[in-house]
Design a protein around this motif. Structure first.
Motif, PDB file in Angstrom:
ATOM      1  N   ALA A   1      -6.803   2.402   8.186  1.00  0.00           N
ATOM      2  CA  ALA A   1      -7.932   1.761   8.866  1.00  0.00           C
ATOM      3  C   ALA A   1      -7.980   0.273   8.570  1.00  0.00           C
ATOM      4  CB  ALA A   1      -9.239   2.423   8.431  1.00  0.00           C
ATOM      5  N   MET A   2      -7.727  -0.075   7.306  1.00  0.00           N
ATOM      6  CA  MET A   2      -7.793  -1.486   6.918  1.00  0.00           C
ATOM      7  C   MET A   2      -6.695  -2.290   7.618  1.00  0.00           C
ATOM      8  SD  MET A   2     -10.303  -1.938   4.884  1.00  0.00           S
ATOM      9  CE  MET A   2     -11.438  -0.967   3.932  1.00  0.00           C
TER      10      MET A   2
ATOM     11  N   PHE B 225      -7.613  -2.962  11.084  1.00  0.00           N
ATOM     12  CA  PHE B 225      -8.634  -4.012  11.173  1.00  0.00           C
ATOM     13  C   PHE B 225      -8.018  -5.397  11.002  1.00  0.00           C
ATOM     14  CE2 PHE B 225     -11.819  -6.854   9.490  1.00  0.00           C
ATOM     15  CZ  PHE B 225     -12.848  -6.649  10.378  1.00  0.00           C
ATOM     16  N   VAL B 226      -7.108  -5.524  10.027  1.00  0.00           N
ATOM     17  CA  VAL B 226      -6.483  -6.836   9.806  1.00  0.00           C
ATOM     18  C   VAL B 226      -5.739  -7.288  11.057  1.00  0.00           C
ATOM     19  CG1 VAL B 226      -4.934  -8.177   8.370  1.00  0.00           C
ATOM     20  CG2 VAL B 226      -6.188  -6.344   7.373  1.00  0.00           C
TER      21      VAL B 226
ATOM     22  N   SER C  32       0.835  -1.206   0.000  1.00  0.00           N
ATOM     23  CA  SER C  32       0.000   0.000   0.000  1.00  0.00           C
ATOM     24  C   SER C  32       0.871   1.259   0.000  1.00  0.00           C
ATOM     25  CB  SER C  32      -0.983  -0.014   1.168  1.00  0.00           C
ATOM     26  OG  SER C  32      -0.342   0.353   2.353  1.00  0.00           O
TER      27      SER C  32
ATOM     28  N   LEU D 106      -8.188  -8.543  13.555  1.00  0.00           N
ATOM     29  CA  LEU D 106      -8.697  -9.838  13.093  1.00  0.00           C
ATOM     30  C   LEU D 106      -7.649 -10.922  13.294  1.00  0.00           C
ATOM     31  CD1 LEU D 106     -11.164 -11.052  11.690  1.00  0.00           C
ATOM     32  CD2 LEU D 106      -9.988 -10.730   9.528  1.00  0.00           C
TER      33      LEU D 106
ATOM     34  N   ILE E  40      -7.642   5.314   4.328  1.00  0.00           N
ATOM     35  CA  ILE E  40      -8.340   4.044   4.172  1.00  0.00           C
ATOM     36  C   ILE E  40      -7.394   2.880   4.452  1.00  0.00           C
ATOM     37  CG2 ILE E  40      -9.460   2.534   2.492  1.00  0.00           C
ATOM     38  CD1 ILE E  40     -10.717   4.990   1.256  1.00  0.00           C
TER      39      ILE E  40
ATOM     40  N   THR F 255      -6.573  10.350   0.869  1.00  0.00           N
ATOM     41  CA  THR F 255      -7.716   9.450   1.075  1.00  0.00           C
ATOM     42  C   THR F 255      -7.243   8.006   1.163  1.00  0.00           C
ATOM     43  OG1 THR F 255      -8.866  10.967  -0.378  1.00  0.00           O
ATOM     44  CG2 THR F 255     -10.028   8.967   0.235  1.00  0.00           C
ATOM     45  N   ALA F 256      -6.343   7.639   0.239  1.00  0.00           N
ATOM     46  CA  ALA F 256      -5.879   6.254   0.200  1.00  0.00           C
ATOM     47  C   ALA F 256      -5.115   5.897   1.465  1.00  0.00           C
ATOM     48  CB  ALA F 256      -5.020   6.030  -1.036  1.00  0.00           C
TER      49      ALA F 256
END
Lengths: 109, 500
Positions: free
Chosen positions: A81-82, A85-86, A36, A89, A78, A74-75
């Motif tokens: 945040a992702m 989250f991973v 990313s 998880l 995002i 923006t990227a």
């Protein structure tokens, strides 16, 4: 500058793909992060690489395209945040499956 | 400017935010608020369909920035239809969830609303980067919905789903970035105009970026090399979530349809419809793979997931044909398969509740407590999804077969679609046989199906009958939608006129 930039992106993506294929959660997350980063840099470069050109009209004769910079922002948000989250998880997966392999079980030898 | 266009995004977004703020309030309040917001979407979107019915393109310029400088929402017949379909499906899914499924996660309804905001936004936006943002919104909500509650299967399937989609997002950004770098715009209508005037040096790069987008949309839509995540993920999700996910593959198909008829459509010069050959073969292979998977499925949920893959393959094939008749037929089948597959996911959960440990596994289990009722619903849903008369699946397949014409395309498409239909019938009747006709003599342990869950399930399955009854006006609308998609002149005028 373009060649150096391109090589940097290439190294980042190559390392990211290698880590992704390790199939353990922590390297996978790191690999995704590297990819990313590379993608964000790539987006930024799509406004063309120039030095000393502010993204404001009228300050200088040359000005940079502000849109890719907004897209990158923006990227980044995002992507951040992702990634968070991973990680959560992954922690839950560790707790429930007792394995850090992405398949949730150790591969057969 | 008509502000109703943005309501399908704002309504769930605000409802979701409110549900988050009031997350300590009682569950009945949260249910009522979520149901109210979801059901309010149905009249709003139905009105949008009526608005779009006159064939005019409606543009909503966010912040009143004229296109191509600002982001626009675009309401045409297709996007209006998709938001209405989402609202109907979500209404029944929320109803089913309110029967008790939502108790296992305190923020279930908030996530549900955010997911709706993302789906509706993806259908309405006319800007490629905005499409990416809405994809991320619907994805992050879907991650939460997928993994809530406990269970190793969910954690395992969730990890695959999340990592795959994160990688997909990277591909999306590379594709969008390349297109912006080459064409200097993100507005899809503006992009269409600029692709047309691309010179021979940039055209191959534009085509490559288009293929990158195809990979991403293919991942969402579950096309052949990229569908392996779907059966496991959908089978692990809870019933109302799986039912709502039935629209998620359609988001991918919609994005393919939008980008490859508008940006790379008939006006795109040498790049016009350049991906359609690829789409055609991938679609046929997906169809075959779905049929094989359906035959080999070990649980009811897995079988329905593969039936969903079959429908994706059929839809992509008719979209790749690209004629007005085939697009119209495909859209009819899309509406049918979304609602019926959603209903089947709910039914599978109803059945699983009465089978104790076995749940959805396709093995001979205890006697069901309501064999006639559930068996009747299953028989009905099987007829609808396999495409047997007199239900809507039959009508949709007939329209698709007719639209394939008579040449080589028909020779390739007819056998595959019909054999996939046969495979569906075989696997459905085998499943029905194991679930209803045989039992291992034990008494059922699970509870009786409660009225709310039954109503939600039956409502979605009965949509099949409604689709047959309203087939004529619906087909007229869908045919007009297909004609509108293929006539690009009004889309190209959006940018120069700046009409809002």
């Amino acid at each position: 500058m373009e060649a150096l930039y391109a090589i940097t992106l290439g190294v980042l993506v190559a390392s990211g793909v290698y880590l992704l294929l390790r199939a353990r959660i922590f390297p996978v997350v790191l690999g995704l992060t590297l990819i990313s980063y590379a993608v964000n840099l790539f987006l930024f470069a799509m406004g063309r690489l120039v030095t000393g050109a502010p993204a404001v009209i009228g300050k200088s004769t040359e000005f940079a395209d502000p849109l890719p910079q907004a897209l990158v922002l923006t990227a980044i948000v995002i992507g951040f945040a992702m990634t968070a989250f991973v990680l959560v998880l992954a922690l839950r997966g560790m707790g429930e499956l007792r394995s850090d392999h992405v398949d949730g079980q150790e591969p057969r030898q | 400017m008509n502000h109703a266009i943005i309501l399908p995004i704002l309504l769930p977004l605000f409802a979701g935010a409110l549900l988050m703020l009031l997350h300590r309030s009682g569950k009945s309040f949260k249910r009522a608020l979520s149901l109210l917001a979801t059901l309010a979407l149905i009249p709003v979107t139905a009105w949008l369909v009526l608005l779009a019915g006159d064939g005019e393109l409606r543009v909503y310029a966010l912040g009143d920035w004229r296109p191509p400088f600002g982001i626009i929402l675009l309401l045409d017949r297709l996007s209006a239809l998709m938001v209405l379909l989402t609202a109907v499906l979500a209404g029944f899914a929320a109803l089913y969830a309110s029967a008790g499924e939502d108790e296992r996660a305190p923020n279930f309804h908030a996530l549900f609303q955010f997911q709706l905001a993302g789906i509706n936004g993806a259908f309405l936006t006319g800007d490629l980067f905005n499409l990416f943002v809405f994809f991320e919104i619907l994805l992050i909500a879907s991650y939460g919905l997928l993994v809530y509650g406990n269970g190793a299967a969910r954690a395992r399937a969730g990890m695959h789903y999340v990592v795959l989609n994160l990688l997909g997002s990277s591909f999306f950004l590379i594709g969008v970035g390349t297109l912006y770098g080459l064409l200097g715009t993100l507005n899809m209508a503006d992009m269409a105009a600029r692709v047309a005037s691309a010179d021979s040096q940039t055209a191959p790069l534009v085509a490559a970026a288009g293929f990158l987008l195809l990979v991403v949309f293919g991942l969402k839509a579950a096309i052949l090399p990229l569908y392996f995540w779907l059966p496991r993920t959908y089978a692990a999700a809870s019933a109302p979530v799986a039912a709502l996910f039935a629209i998620m593959t359609k988001v991918g198909l919609y994005a393919i349809l939008r980008v490859f008829t508008l940006v790379f459509g008939s006006e795109a010069g040498e790049l016009a419809f350049y991906a359609h050959d690829w789409l055609w073969w991938l679609a046929l292979l997906t169809l075959a793979a779905g049929a094989i998977g359906a035959l080999a499925a070990r649980s009811l949920q897995e079988m329905i997931s593969y039936l969903l893959v079959i429908s994706v393959g059929s839809l992509l094939a008719v979209f790749a044909l690209g004629s007005r008749a085939s697009l119209g037929a495909g859209l009819y089948y899309l509406v049918h398969s979304t609602l019926v597959c959603g209903g089947l996911f709910l039914l599978a959960d109803l059945l699983g509740r009465q089978r104790g440990e076995l749940a959805g596994a396709l093995q001979v289990g205890p006697m069901l407590r309501q064999p006639m009722l559930l068996g009747g619903l299953f028989f009905f849903g099987a007829l609808a999804v396999a495409g047997l008369p007199p239900l809507s699946g039959f009508l949709g397949k007939l329209l698709m077969l007719r639209s394939a014409g008579t040449g080589a395309t028909a020779l390739e498409f007819w056998p595959l679609l019909l054999i996939a239909g046969l495979a569906s019938i075989v696997t459905l009747s085998r499943a029905g046989n194991r679930l209803f006709w045989r039992n291992n003599g034990q008494a059922a342990e699970g509870p009786l199906a409660d009225p709310l869950r039954l109503a939600a399930t039956a409502g979605l399955l009965l949509a099949s009958v409604v689709l047959v009854i309203v087939a004529q006006p619906l087909q007229a609308y869908l045919d007009a939608a297909a004609a509108q998609l293929l006539d690009l002149a009004p889309y190209l005028r959006i940018v120069e006129g700046g009409e809002a």
